[in-house]
Design a protein around this motif. Structure first.
Motif, PDB file in Angstrom:
ATOM      1  N   GLU A  21     -10.062 -44.832  58.044  1.00 44.71           N
ATOM      2  CA  GLU A  21     -10.675 -43.955  59.045  1.00 44.71           C
ATOM      3  C   GLU A  21     -10.549 -42.513  58.574  1.00 44.71           C
ATOM      4  O   GLU A  21      -9.515 -42.100  58.036  1.00 44.71           O
ATOM      5  CB  GLU A  21      -9.993 -44.133  60.405  1.00 44.71           C
ATOM      6  N   LEU A  22     -11.629 -41.752  58.765  1.00 43.97           N
ATOM      7  CA  LEU A  22     -11.650 -40.355  58.351  1.00 43.97           C
ATOM      8  C   LEU A  22     -12.456 -39.546  59.358  1.00 43.97           C
ATOM      9  O   LEU A  22     -13.646 -39.816  59.575  1.00 43.97           O
ATOM     10  CB  LEU A  22     -12.261 -40.216  56.948  1.00 43.97           C
ATOM     11  N   GLU A  23     -11.803 -38.585  60.001  1.00 42.47           N
ATOM     12  CA  GLU A  23     -12.475 -37.681  60.948  1.00 42.47           C
ATOM     13  C   GLU A  23     -13.301 -38.459  61.969  1.00 42.47           C
ATOM     14  O   GLU A  23     -14.486 -38.189  62.186  1.00 42.47           O
ATOM     15  CB  GLU A  23     -13.357 -36.681  60.187  1.00 42.47           C
ATOM     16  N   ASN A  24     -12.674 -39.449  62.594  1.00 41.84           N
ATOM     17  CA  ASN A  24     -13.310 -40.292  63.625  1.00 41.84           C
ATOM     18  C   ASN A  24     -14.490 -41.087  63.082  1.00 41.84           C
ATOM     19  O   ASN A  24     -15.430 -41.399  63.833  1.00 41.84           O
ATOM     20  CB  ASN A  24     -13.751 -39.442  64.822  1.00 41.84           C
TER      21      ASN A  24
ATOM     22  N   GLY B 151     -27.571 -35.847  48.188  1.00 37.73           N
ATOM     23  CA  GLY B 151     -26.928 -34.791  48.969  1.00 37.73           C
ATOM     24  C   GLY B 151     -27.373 -34.692  50.412  1.00 37.73           C
ATOM     25  O   GLY B 151     -26.876 -33.831  51.146  1.00 37.73           O
ATOM     26  N   GLU B 152     -28.319 -35.525  50.863  1.00 38.85           N
ATOM     27  CA  GLU B 152     -28.754 -35.446  52.263  1.00 38.85           C
ATOM     28  C   GLU B 152     -27.655 -35.904  53.222  1.00 38.85           C
ATOM     29  O   GLU B 152     -27.547 -35.384  54.327  1.00 38.85           O
ATOM     30  CB  GLU B 152     -30.020 -36.285  52.480  1.00 38.85           C
ATOM     31  N   LEU B 153     -26.877 -36.887  52.825  1.00 41.94           N
ATOM     32  CA  LEU B 153     -25.730 -37.263  53.651  1.00 41.94           C
ATOM     33  C   LEU B 153     -24.651 -36.190  53.523  1.00 41.94           C
ATOM     34  O   LEU B 153     -24.520 -35.538  52.489  1.00 41.94           O
ATOM     35  CB  LEU B 153     -25.161 -38.608  53.204  1.00 41.94           C
ATOM     36  N   LYS B 154     -23.855 -36.065  54.566  1.00 38.97           N
ATOM     37  CA  LYS B 154     -22.768 -35.080  54.497  1.00 38.97           C
ATOM     38  C   LYS B 154     -21.590 -35.599  53.675  1.00 38.97           C
ATOM     39  O   LYS B 154     -20.672 -34.840  53.343  1.00 38.97           O
ATOM     40  CB  LYS B 154     -22.293 -34.694  55.892  1.00 38.97           C
ATOM     41  N   TRP B 155     -21.632 -36.881  53.334  1.00 40.68           N
ATOM     42  CA  TRP B 155     -20.512 -37.500  52.634  1.00 40.68           C
ATOM     43  C   TRP B 155     -20.607 -37.287  51.128  1.00 40.68           C
ATOM     44  O   TRP B 155     -21.677 -37.380  50.538  1.00 40.68           O
ATOM     45  CB  TRP B 155     -20.453 -38.996  52.953  1.00 40.68           C
ATOM     46  N   ARG B 156     -19.468 -36.984  50.530  1.00 40.41           N
ATOM     47  CA  ARG B 156     -19.396 -36.761  49.094  1.00 40.41           C
ATOM     48  C   ARG B 156     -18.363 -37.711  48.486  1.00 40.41           C
ATOM     49  O   ARG B 156     -17.524 -38.270  49.185  1.00 40.41           O
ATOM     50  CB  ARG B 156     -19.009 -35.304  48.793  1.00 40.41           C
TER      51      ARG B 156
ATOM     52  N   GLY C  40     -13.050 -46.308  47.931  1.00 39.71           N
ATOM     53  CA  GLY C  40     -12.997 -45.968  49.361  1.00 39.71           C
ATOM     54  C   GLY C  40     -12.275 -44.678  49.634  1.00 39.71           C
ATOM     55  O   GLY C  40     -12.679 -43.880  50.497  1.00 39.71           O
ATOM     56  N   ASP C  41     -11.198 -44.410  48.888  1.00 42.62           N
ATOM     57  CA  ASP C  41     -10.429 -43.178  49.086  1.00 42.62           C
ATOM     58  C   ASP C  41     -11.108 -41.959  48.498  1.00 42.62           C
ATOM     59  O   ASP C  41     -10.701 -40.817  48.787  1.00 42.62           O
ATOM     60  CB  ASP C  41      -9.045 -43.332  48.460  1.00 42.62           C
ATOM     61  N   ALA C  42     -12.147 -42.159  47.687  1.00 46.51           N
ATOM     62  CA  ALA C  42     -12.851 -41.026  47.081  1.00 46.51           C
ATOM     63  C   ALA C  42     -13.851 -40.374  48.043  1.00 46.51           C
ATOM     64  O   ALA C  42     -14.382 -39.309  47.741  1.00 46.51           O
ATOM     65  CB  ALA C  42     -13.588 -41.485  45.817  1.00 46.51           C
ATOM     66  N   VAL C  43     -14.117 -41.011  49.181  1.00 46.11           N
ATOM     67  CA  VAL C  43     -15.101 -40.487  50.137  1.00 46.11           C
ATOM     68  C   VAL C  43     -14.497 -39.341  50.935  1.00 46.11           C
ATOM     69  O   VAL C  43     -13.382 -39.431  51.470  1.00 46.11           O
ATOM     70  CB  VAL C  43     -15.551 -41.599  51.098  1.00 46.11           C
ATOM     71  N   PHE C  44     -15.243 -38.233  51.028  1.00 48.86           N
ATOM     72  CA  PHE C  44     -14.817 -37.128  51.887  1.00 48.86           C
ATOM     73  C   PHE C  44     -16.053 -36.469  52.488  1.00 48.86           C
ATOM     74  O   PHE C  44     -17.183 -36.660  52.001  1.00 48.86           O
ATOM     75  CB  PHE C  44     -13.970 -36.105  51.127  1.00 48.86           C
ATOM     76  N   ALA C  45     -15.849 -35.750  53.573  1.00 49.63           N
ATOM     77  CA  ALA C  45     -16.953 -35.083  54.279  1.00 49.63           C
ATOM     78  C   ALA C  45     -17.107 -33.665  53.771  1.00 49.63           C
ATOM     79  O   ALA C  45     -16.127 -32.929  53.623  1.00 49.63           O
ATOM     80  CB  ALA C  45     -16.696 -35.090  55.775  1.00 49.63           C
TER      81      ALA C  45
ATOM     82  N   PHE D 259     -20.046 -48.097  53.612  1.00 52.37           N
ATOM     83  CA  PHE D 259     -20.688 -47.963  54.918  1.00 52.37           C
ATOM     84  C   PHE D 259     -19.848 -47.019  55.783  1.00 52.37           C
ATOM     85  O   PHE D 259     -18.629 -47.194  55.898  1.00 52.37           O
ATOM     86  CB  PHE D 259     -20.805 -49.320  55.612  1.00 52.37           C
ATOM     87  N   ILE D 260     -20.511 -46.044  56.391  1.00 51.05           N
ATOM     88  CA  ILE D 260     -19.805 -45.032  57.182  1.00 51.05           C
ATOM     89  C   ILE D 260     -20.455 -44.969  58.558  1.00 51.05           C
ATOM     90  O   ILE D 260     -21.665 -44.755  58.679  1.00 51.05           O
ATOM     91  CB  ILE D 260     -19.852 -43.655  56.505  1.00 51.05           C
ATOM     92  N   GLU D 261     -19.639 -45.146  59.602  1.00 50.55           N
ATOM     93  CA  GLU D 261     -20.161 -45.128  60.978  1.00 50.55           C
ATOM     94  C   GLU D 261     -19.166 -44.421  61.887  1.00 50.55           C
ATOM     95  O   GLU D 261     -17.944 -44.526  61.699  1.00 50.55           O
ATOM     96  CB  GLU D 261     -20.407 -46.546  61.474  1.00 50.55           C
ATOM     97  N   PRO D 262     -19.661 -43.675  62.871  1.00 46.75           N
ATOM     98  CA  PRO D 262     -18.747 -42.978  63.791  1.00 46.75           C
ATOM     99  C   PRO D 262     -17.999 -43.963  64.676  1.00 46.75           C
ATOM    100  O   PRO D 262     -18.517 -45.021  65.037  1.00 46.75           O
ATOM    101  CB  PRO D 262     -19.684 -42.090  64.612  1.00 46.75           C
TER     102      PRO D 262
END
Length: 326
Positions: A298-301, A225-230, A319-324, A270-273
């Motif tokens: 791409e999700l929220e920049n 849970g430390e990452l904001k990604w769920r 990949g589509d299961a990732v959300f912020a 892998f998630i990067e801005p």
């Protein structure tokens, strides 16, 4: 589209036709015990050999030396074809020497996955996703091998076939199978198991690295849970193993990284801005060599890249299961 994200060490060798298989009921129970041996043997045996990787018509030969000294492990893996690469490992500390670019990459290994050390210790949930069978014996690189088949119960994962040294439990050959097609293979062409290995054969002192660039690929392991990604609903059988931040080659900042597995296949997210001066990511599927598939969205920049040894439909579902988290 092609992408250079590849498994580094895979292999291939021809073998003879397998002899008769056991009845399914007995085979299923014993196959699980063989999977346990595959996971344990690379940590317990000295071995030295040459193995080959085959996928998509590409063949690559590598040489591996592995030494066990009480609780310590040492590896040297040298790619013999194409671009020179030499990996040295002491327990979880790894160094990859790239003579062509005069760079040394150092990293603390977060997950075991180098042939023949391909499997973590399996759990009972493998039975939920694969039917397991014992499928006769063959001879590989001079050793008698027991054949084990993992047949997926759905279209979310590939099948697998393992050839295991009967005496030591060491994995001699492995194939990833999509229906009836072989996607990729690993196999020893020459191998010695259980022989004494001297320290000099695993020393890095023979490589002159004067004026080479040292690149430290840092990994920071995070608590749940430390990452904001769920992750929302995942394909059946896949569970999150870890989340971390990593410094990857060619990246100027740390990248968020989530790892999932069904106890056999592994998938990384892998998630990067996306920076304003960056080239916008191109969403869609990318193919790599062998069993690795790649899906970008791409999700929220942020650019989300999902990479794993699973079919395209599975890589997209993950990949589509990732959300912020809001």
């Amino acid at each position: 589209m092609k992408n250079p994200v590849l498994p580094v060490f895979l292999l291939f060798v021809l073998t003879f036709q397998a002899v008769g298989a056991e009845p399914n009921t007995q085979s299923h129970a014993r196959a699980y015990d063989w999977l346990q041996r595959i996971a344990e043997a690379p940590r317990q045996q000295n071995y030295h050999g040459t193995f080959v990787y085959y996928a998509d018509g590409h063949i690559e030969t590598s040489q591996i030396t592995h030494r066990v000294d009480h609780d310590d492990e040492y590896d040297k893996i040298e790619v013999l074809d194409g671009m020179a690469r030499i990996v040295y490992r002491y327990n979880d500390e790894m160094k990859c020497y790239m003579p062509g670019s005069k760079k040394v990459y150092t990293e603390t290994r977060w997950f075991r996955k180098f042939f023949p050390d391909l499997l973590p210790h399996p759990t009972e949930r493998i039975r939920d996703n694969y039917n397991m069978e014992i499928d006769g014996q063959e001879r590989i690189a001079g050793y008698d091998a027991q054949i084990i088949k993992l047949i997926p119960k759905d279209n979310l994962r590939y099948g697998h076939k393992f050839w295991i040294d009967i005496d030591s439990g060491l994995l001699l050959k492995a194939a990833v199978i999509d229906k009836e097609d072989i996607v990729e293979q690993y196999a020893f062409a020459q191998l010695k198991i259980g022989k004494d290995i001297d320290e000099e054969s695993l020393s890095t002192e023979s490589i002159s690295t004067q004026n080479w660039k040292q690149v430290d690929l840092t990994t920071v392991h995070l608590d749940e849970g430390e990452l904001k990604w769920r992750l929302g609903e995942l394909p059946a059988g896949f569970e999150k193993l870890a989340e971390m931040r990593r410094k990857l080659a060619g990246k100027s900042t740390m990248i968020d990284h989530i790892v999932l597995s069904d106890d056999i296949a592994t998938v990384s997210i892998f998630i990067e801005p996306v920076k304003t001066d960056d080239t916008p990511p191109v969403p869609g599927f990318y193919s790599s060599r062998g069993a690795i598939n790649i899906y970008v969205r791409e999700l929220e920049n942020n650019k989300i890249t999902t990479v794993g040894e699973v079919p395209l439909n599975t890589i997209k579902l993950i990949g589509d299961a990732v959300f912020a988290q809001q």
